[in-house]
Design an enzyme around this catalytic site. Structure first.
Site, PDB file in Angstrom:
ATOM      1  N   PHE A 258      -0.652  14.315   8.805  1.00 29.53           N
ATOM      2  CA  PHE A 258      -1.540  14.596   9.891  1.00 29.53           C
ATOM      3  C   PHE A 258      -1.902  13.411  10.628  1.00 29.53           C
ATOM      4  O   PHE A 258      -2.485  12.317  10.194  1.00 29.53           O
ATOM      5  CB  PHE A 258      -2.763  14.902   9.436  1.00 29.53           C
ATOM      6  CG  PHE A 258      -3.676  15.422  10.480  1.00 29.53           C
ATOM      7  CD1 PHE A 258      -3.688  16.490  11.025  1.00 29.53           C
ATOM      8  CD2 PHE A 258      -4.774  14.616  10.507  1.00 29.53           C
ATOM      9  CE1 PHE A 258      -4.440  17.045  12.019  1.00 29.53           C
ATOM     10  CE2 PHE A 258      -5.793  15.120  11.633  1.00 29.53           C
ATOM     11  CZ  PHE A 258      -5.630  16.065  12.353  1.00 29.53           C
TER      12      PHE A 258
ATOM     13  N   LYS B 101     -11.956   6.840  12.877  1.00 32.99           N
ATOM     14  CA  LYS B 101     -13.132   7.362  11.899  1.00 32.99           C
ATOM     15  C   LYS B 101     -14.097   6.390  11.781  1.00 32.99           C
ATOM     16  O   LYS B 101     -14.909   6.056  12.500  1.00 32.99           O
ATOM     17  CB  LYS B 101     -12.337   7.883  10.744  1.00 32.99           C
ATOM     18  CG  LYS B 101     -11.707   9.243  10.883  1.00 32.99           C
ATOM     19  CD  LYS B 101     -11.046   9.984   9.602  1.00 32.99           C
ATOM     20  CE  LYS B 101     -10.434  11.195   9.892  1.00 32.99           C
ATOM     21  NZ  LYS B 101     -11.312  12.129  10.541  1.00 32.99           N
TER      22      LYS B 101
ATOM     23  N   ASP C 155      -0.546   4.921   9.435  1.00 33.60           N
ATOM     24  CA  ASP C 155      -1.921   5.613  10.207  1.00 33.60           C
ATOM     25  C   ASP C 155      -3.035   5.338   8.923  1.00 33.60           C
ATOM     26  O   ASP C 155      -3.091   6.202   7.904  1.00 33.60           O
ATOM     27  CB  ASP C 155      -1.535   7.113  10.094  1.00 33.60           C
ATOM     28  CG  ASP C 155      -2.679   7.885  10.684  1.00 33.60           C
ATOM     29  OD1 ASP C 155      -3.911   7.476  10.519  1.00 33.60           O
ATOM     30  OD2 ASP C 155      -2.453   9.000  11.203  1.00 33.60           O
TER      31      ASP C 155
END
Length: 392
Positions: free
Chosen positions: A133, A247, A218
């Site tokens: 993702f 985040k 990532d």
């Protein structure tokens, strides 16, 4: 009920419970009825220091009174300071700031393709992982390996080849003259907290070196202390060429970063940018967050609380006949063989505990990195009672 007090004006993009959150402090959220919730989701690992931490409140108020956004056409001291902090504590030399993890990943894809056009005869394909993702822009959805997205928003952006996580032979077989990079999450969060093995990551580094490829990590979810080290790559004993953060770097505000080795940086004026990127208001928060994480003992505490939570989940799993506990630090998943994670998460919310059903068979735990030992014990006790009720 007046229109202003309904949810009708918001575009429907996900199922939300019928409550409105109005306040947060540390590990606790409060809704408009006054009910409190122990939050072990924290905005999907976004609120790295919990809700409304004083260091972020102070950084925002102080910076907002001085300078919010001079435009990215000018340097600002806060962006310089945050970039210096990041490069000083990582293996990278250059930083580009963005507003979201997806935007940082989009930048990584662009940088790899630009590098391929200059150094690999126009190579552009990027090998990514099944169930990976990387975001919800069109390119990052194309790079992701979520099966439910396979027919969504067609035609997808071409140039992404999917292979199975932890299968080095599949990666090697997928490399062609068109390949420019390998991109993956060190831990697949959305897939149910599935870690890439250190052997796999080390093997990817060797393959990338052998074939003159870029290795992209990532770390939108795993970076900024989430696994108990500042970045996940440090635990594998290798260095990627490009890394993305999001985040937790903003502790709740929209901030992300694309980091790269000097030898990879090849953007020219006009190739990359963004109106709000690196604005001093967000960068000031990033500095406050990172400086907090760099304080002596902070990451050690993350590892201690992560061990406490993992051990507690393992005991609950044994006691209630559940599945394995995956992950490290404060990114953990608990497998549920009954496939009832959604029902468990909903019941937990009703009882005042916020946990995430990452998949039908997996609960995901992402508390604040400064969660207390008592709060971890409270979460485990609530889960114990909940699992007992389900079995009754």
């Amino acid at each position: 009920m007046s229109k202003s007090s309904t949810f009708d004006s918001l575009m429907s993009i996900t199922k939300r419970p019928p409550m409105v959150m109005v306040e947060g402090r540390g590990s606790w959220l409060t809704d408009s009825s006054g009910k409190r919730y122990l939050d072990f989701i924290q905005g999907w690992a976004v609120n790295s220091l919990g809700h409304a931490p004083e260091v972020i409140s102070q950084a925002l108020s102080s910076q907002a009174a001085r300078l919010i956004s001079p435009s990215p056409a000018f340097y600002n001291q806060q962006a310089i300071s945050l970039a210096d902090l990041l490069t000083s504590h990582s293996c990278f030399e250059r930083v580009f700031f963005a507003n979201s993890g997806a935007e940082a990943n989009e930048g990584a894809i662009k940088l790899a393709r630009k590098w391929g056009s200059l150094h690999k005869a126009g190579a552009y394909e990027i090998i990514t992982m099944v169930n990976g993702f990387h975001g919800r822009t069109l390119a990052t959805m194309s790079a992701s390996g979520k099966p439910q997205w396979s027919a969504l928003f067609e035609p997808k952006v071409p140039g992404f080849v999917k292979v199975a996580l932890n299968d080095l032979d599949m990666v090697q077989a997928a490399i062609t003259e068109r390949t420019v990079a390998i991109m993956l999450e060190p831990v697949q969060g959305e897939a149910g907290v599935i870690p890439a093995s250190h052997e796999f990551l080390q093997g990817l580094r060797k393959l990338a070196d052998q074939h003159q490829l870029l290795l992209i990590f990532d770390e939108v979810q795993t970076g900024m202390g989430r696994l108990g080290s500042l970045f996940a790559y440090q635990q594998a004993g290798i260095e990627p060429d490009i890394m993305t953060l999001g985040k937790g770097i903003g502790g709740g505000v929209p901030l992300a970063a694309l980091l790269a080795k000097e030898t990879v940086c090849c953007f020219e004026p006009g190739d990359q940018g963004g109106t709000y990127n690196g604005n001093p208001l967000m960068a000031a928060v990033g500095c406050a967050v990172l400086e907090t994480m760099l304080q002596p003992g902070f990451l050690e505490q993350v590892r201690e609380r992560g061990g406490q939570l993992a051990n507690g989940l393992r005991k609950l799993s044994t006691q209630h006949g559940l599945g394995e506990v995956r992950g490290s630090g404060l990114l953990l998943g608990l497998a549920l063989p009954a496939g009832n994670a959604d029902a468990i998460a909903e019941t937990a919310r009703e009882q005042g505990l916020l946990i995430n059903a990452a998949r039908p068979d997996t609960l995901r735990f992402m508390p604040a990195l400064n969660v207390s030992a008592d709060e971890v014990d409270t979460c485990l006790a609530m889960l114990d009672q909940l699992f007992a009720q389900q079995a009754a």
